[in-house]
Design an enzyme around this catalytic site. Structure first.
Site, short mmCIF file in Angstrom:
data_model
loop_
_atom_site.label_atom_id
_atom_site.label_comp_id
_atom_site.label_asym_id
_atom_site.label_seq_id
_atom_site.Cartn_x
_atom_site.Cartn_y
_atom_site.Cartn_z
N ASN A 12 36.38 -87.64 -34.02
CA ASN A 12 37.70 -87.07 -33.72
C ASN A 12 38.84 -88.09 -33.72
O ASN A 12 39.99 -87.72 -33.94
CB ASN A 12 37.67 -86.25 -32.42
CG ASN A 12 37.33 -87.07 -31.21
OD1 ASN A 12 36.68 -88.10 -31.32
ND2 ASN A 12 37.75 -86.63 -30.05
N CYS B 212 38.78 -85.12 -26.25
CA CYS B 212 38.16 -84.97 -24.93
C CYS B 212 39.24 -84.77 -23.87
O CYS B 212 38.97 -84.27 -22.80
CB CYS B 212 37.29 -86.18 -24.62
SG CYS B 212 38.20 -87.70 -24.58
N GLU C 232 31.95 -92.56 -22.69
CA GLU C 232 33.12 -91.70 -22.51
C GLU C 232 32.76 -90.37 -23.17
O GLU C 232 32.53 -90.30 -24.38
CB GLU C 232 34.36 -92.30 -23.17
CG GLU C 232 35.63 -91.60 -22.75
CD GLU C 232 36.41 -91.05 -23.91
OE1 GLU C 232 37.13 -90.06 -23.71
OE2 GLU C 232 36.28 -91.56 -25.03
N1 NAI Z 1 34.39 -87.25 -25.81
C1 NAI Z 1 34.75 -87.06 -27.03
O1 NAI Z 1 35.78 -87.52 -27.42
C2 NAI Z 1 33.91 -86.31 -27.96
C3 NAI Z 1 33.18 -85.24 -27.54
N2 NAI Z 1 32.44 -84.57 -28.44
C4 NAI Z 1 31.73 -83.37 -27.96
O2 NAI Z 1 30.45 -83.37 -28.51
C5 NAI Z 1 30.23 -82.19 -29.27
C6 NAI Z 1 29.31 -82.49 -30.43
O3 NAI Z 1 29.91 -83.42 -31.34
P1 NAI Z 1 29.00 -84.44 -32.13
O4 NAI Z 1 29.69 -85.06 -33.25
O5 NAI Z 1 27.75 -83.74 -32.49
O6 NAI Z 1 28.78 -85.56 -31.00
P2 NAI Z 1 27.60 -86.59 -30.86
O7 NAI Z 1 27.55 -87.04 -29.45
O8 NAI Z 1 26.38 -86.04 -31.47
O9 NAI Z 1 28.04 -87.82 -31.80
C7 NAI Z 1 28.80 -88.93 -31.36
C8 NAI Z 1 28.18 -90.20 -31.94
O10 NAI Z 1 26.86 -90.36 -31.42
C9 NAI Z 1 25.94 -90.54 -32.48
N3 NAI Z 1 24.63 -90.02 -32.09
C10 NAI Z 1 24.13 -88.77 -32.29
N4 NAI Z 1 22.88 -88.68 -31.80
C11 NAI Z 1 22.58 -89.88 -31.27
C12 NAI Z 1 21.45 -90.41 -30.59
N5 NAI Z 1 20.35 -89.68 -30.36
N6 NAI Z 1 21.48 -91.69 -30.14
C13 NAI Z 1 22.59 -92.44 -30.34
N7 NAI Z 1 23.69 -92.01 -31.00
C14 NAI Z 1 23.69 -90.75 -31.44
C15 NAI Z 1 26.57 -89.80 -33.64
O11 NAI Z 1 26.03 -90.20 -34.87
C16 NAI Z 1 28.03 -90.18 -33.46
O12 NAI Z 1 28.25 -91.47 -33.97
C17 NAI Z 1 31.62 -81.71 -29.63
O13 NAI Z 1 31.63 -80.34 -29.85
C18 NAI Z 1 32.40 -82.10 -28.41
O14 NAI Z 1 32.25 -81.12 -27.40
C19 NAI Z 1 32.36 -84.95 -29.74
C20 NAI Z 1 33.07 -86.00 -30.20
C21 NAI Z 1 33.93 -86.76 -29.35
O1 AKG Z 2 43.70 -88.24 -26.12
C1 AKG Z 2 43.49 -89.37 -26.51
O2 AKG Z 2 44.38 -90.08 -26.93
C2 AKG Z 2 42.11 -89.94 -26.51
C3 AKG Z 2 41.11 -88.88 -26.60
C4 AKG Z 2 39.72 -89.39 -26.65
O3 AKG Z 2 39.39 -90.46 -26.21
C5 AKG Z 2 38.73 -88.55 -27.25
O4 AKG Z 2 39.01 -87.41 -27.59
O5 AKG Z 2 37.63 -89.05 -27.43
#
Ligand code: NAI
Ligand code: AKG
Length: 425
Positions: free
Chosen positions: A152, A284, A250
């Site tokens: 994102n 997030c 995070e």
């Molecule tokens: N806090 C935030 O900014 C974010 C929250 N999300 C949330 O997560 C949901 C799913 O999005 P995803 O892209 O599937 O997130 P994800 O948590 O699967 O992916 C984030 C990162 O973790 C890596 N990853 C995936 N599985 C892993 C594992 N077993 N061990 C280590 N690394 C791993 C991915 O390749 C990517 O680089 C979204 O719908 C949203 O709710 C997603 C992206 C950012």
């Molecule tokens: O709102 C922002 O600027 C940062 C958001 C963020 O860290 C995220 O979505 O993972």
């Protein structure tokens, strides 16, 4: 013809032995490949960790100012490539071009800020009761830092993890989300051009379960910093913690925006739309729970819906677009799931809720700006992170009620309030 980006390990772009690639598609035009990256192997990750470990010995010995020069050079090179990086971001994950440019600029500023950190205080002298003792603290590097990032913010998040790690003398291995890896590769090209010593900055692509998990497990990786989903983050924390490594996670949010009855309604409406729907709600920090005092509820809702109807949804590359598509098919399906869930659980759909398919929109993952009315705290859409263009309106009588509803969720990340009064706890 699109390009396949290689891994950057030990100062060289390297081809993975796997021979497998992952293609990144434009969410505004599902059949357009923006670029590809490699599905790397665990052995290649281990090689990256070994190179980062080796390089760290000399990197940590440089003066902070000297490390800062490298960061500053990378920032300047990124500035020269801002347009290309931002365009790639918009094409790869859909956010509008002005937002993508803003994010790239933010990345550049973060690099410059941390370049300056090399010349700032890195410790304290602490008064001692023993007049002959000099007591002090000093920040020292941890070693190799594994950086696991989401799609994102494919520029800002990698940089706000990499820059502080580097300036204090750590070396890094970046594993970006596949859906943001072409953009991330272009950032790494800037680091390459800044001539960092070989092995200081490494980049490896592949699946989360192989490369992400591998970073968590590899003992040469002294710390892991992660942004992404809760389940993955908790798993990483458990693995790294169990082997005595350090970690920083995070994860998700379900953030409240409180609209108090004395607020400037126009300002609150604008902020609700921008906080909840910019980046298609895929932050997030997105303010998805809109908690409104009953005295102004109807007035606020009416203004909100009116303004939300004016939002232009489309390809982020079009200058008229305010809101782009969902970043990928998985996210698009997740958003549709939550919209159905909201309806099933009794929330009233006040606006949107549908996929947009008119004209070119049918080629992308577009969902209308969506507003649910009559949402209560027990509903799934009030409790779980949707990561999409969906707002949940919740009515309360008093500010105390608003704060109770705001806190009635397992997440704690960001929060906002629109009011003219000062609230003192
Ligand atoms: N806090 C935030 O900014 C974010 C929250 N999300 C949330 O997560 C949901 C799913 O999005 P995803 O892209 O599937 O997130 P994800 O948590 O699967 O992916 C984030 C990162 O973790 C890596 N990853 C995936 N599985 C892993 C594992 N077993 N061990 C280590 N690394 C791993 C991915 O390749 C990517 O680089 C979204 O719908 C949203 O709710 C997603 C992206 C950012
Ligand atoms: O709102 C922002 O600027 C940062 C958001 C963020 O860290 C995220 O979505 O993972």
């Amino acid at each position: 013809m699109h390009k396949t980006f290689l891994n950057y390990i030990g100062g060289e772009w390297q081809t993975s032995k796997s021979g497998d690639i992952l293609s990144s598609y434009n969410p505004a035009n599902k059949t357009e490949v923006v670029g590809s990256v490699q599905k790397s192997t665990r052995e290649e990750l281990d090689e990256a960790a070994a190179q980062a470990k080796k390089a760290q010995k000399a990197w940590r010995k440089l003066a902070g100012a000297e490390r800062g020069n490298y960061l500053y050079k990378a920032a300047v090179i990124m500035e020269e490539n801002l347009e290309e990086i931002a365009t790639t971001m918009t094409k790869e994950m859909g956010k509008s071009l002005p937002e993508a440019k803003g994010e790239t600029t933010r990345g550049i500023q973060i690099l410059k800020y941390f370049a300056g950190e090399g010349m700032r205080s890195d410790g304290d002298v602490i008064p001692s009761t023993d007049p002959s003792a000099l007591m002090f603290s000093k920040r020292v590097p941890i070693g190799v830092v594994g950086v696991i990032t989401p799609w994102n913010f494919p520029v800002a998040i990698p940089i706000w993890k990499i820059a502080p790690a580097l300036i204090y003398g750590n070396t890094v291995i970046l594993k970006p989300a596949s859906e943001g890896s072409v953009t991330a590769a272009k950032v790494i090209e800037c680091f390459e051009k800044a001539d960092f010593p070989a092995g200081v900055v490494n980049f490896i692509t592949g699946s989360g379960s192989v490369i992400g998990q591998g970073l968590a497990e590899n003992k040469d990786v002294n710390a892991v910093t992660f942004t992404g989903s809760n389940n993955v983050g908790k798993n990483i924390g458990n693995i790294v913690g169990a082997r005595g490594g350090k970690y920083q996670l995070e994860m998700g949010g379900k953030n409240p925006i409180i609209i108090a009855e004395d607020c400037d309604i126009e300002a609150a409406v604008d902020a609700t739309l921008s906080g909840g729907l910019k980046s298609t709600g895929q932050k997030c920090t997105c303010s998805s729970r809109v908690i409104v005092q009953s005295a102004i509820y109807d007035q606020f809702k009416e203004r909100l819906i009116k303004k939300a109807k004016e939002i232009t949804v489309g390809d982020g590359m079009d200058a008229s677009t305010w809101m782009g598509p969902c970043a990928n098919e998985g996210q698009f399906n997740t958003v549709k799931y939550y919209i159905d869930k909201g309806k099933e659980e009794g929330a009233t759909l006040a606006l949107g809720g549908n996929q947009l398919t008119e004209g070119n929109l049918k080629n992308g993952y577009y969902i209308e700006p969506t507003i649910f009315d009559n949402v209560t705290s027990d509903m799934t859409i009030a409790q779980e992170e949707i990561f999409g263009p969906v707002l949940a309106l919740m009515k309360v009588d008093t500010i105390e009620d608003a704060i109770a509803v705001a806190n009635d969720v397992e997440f704690g990340l960001s929060a906002s309030i629109f009011t003219k009064i000062s609230i003192i706890y």
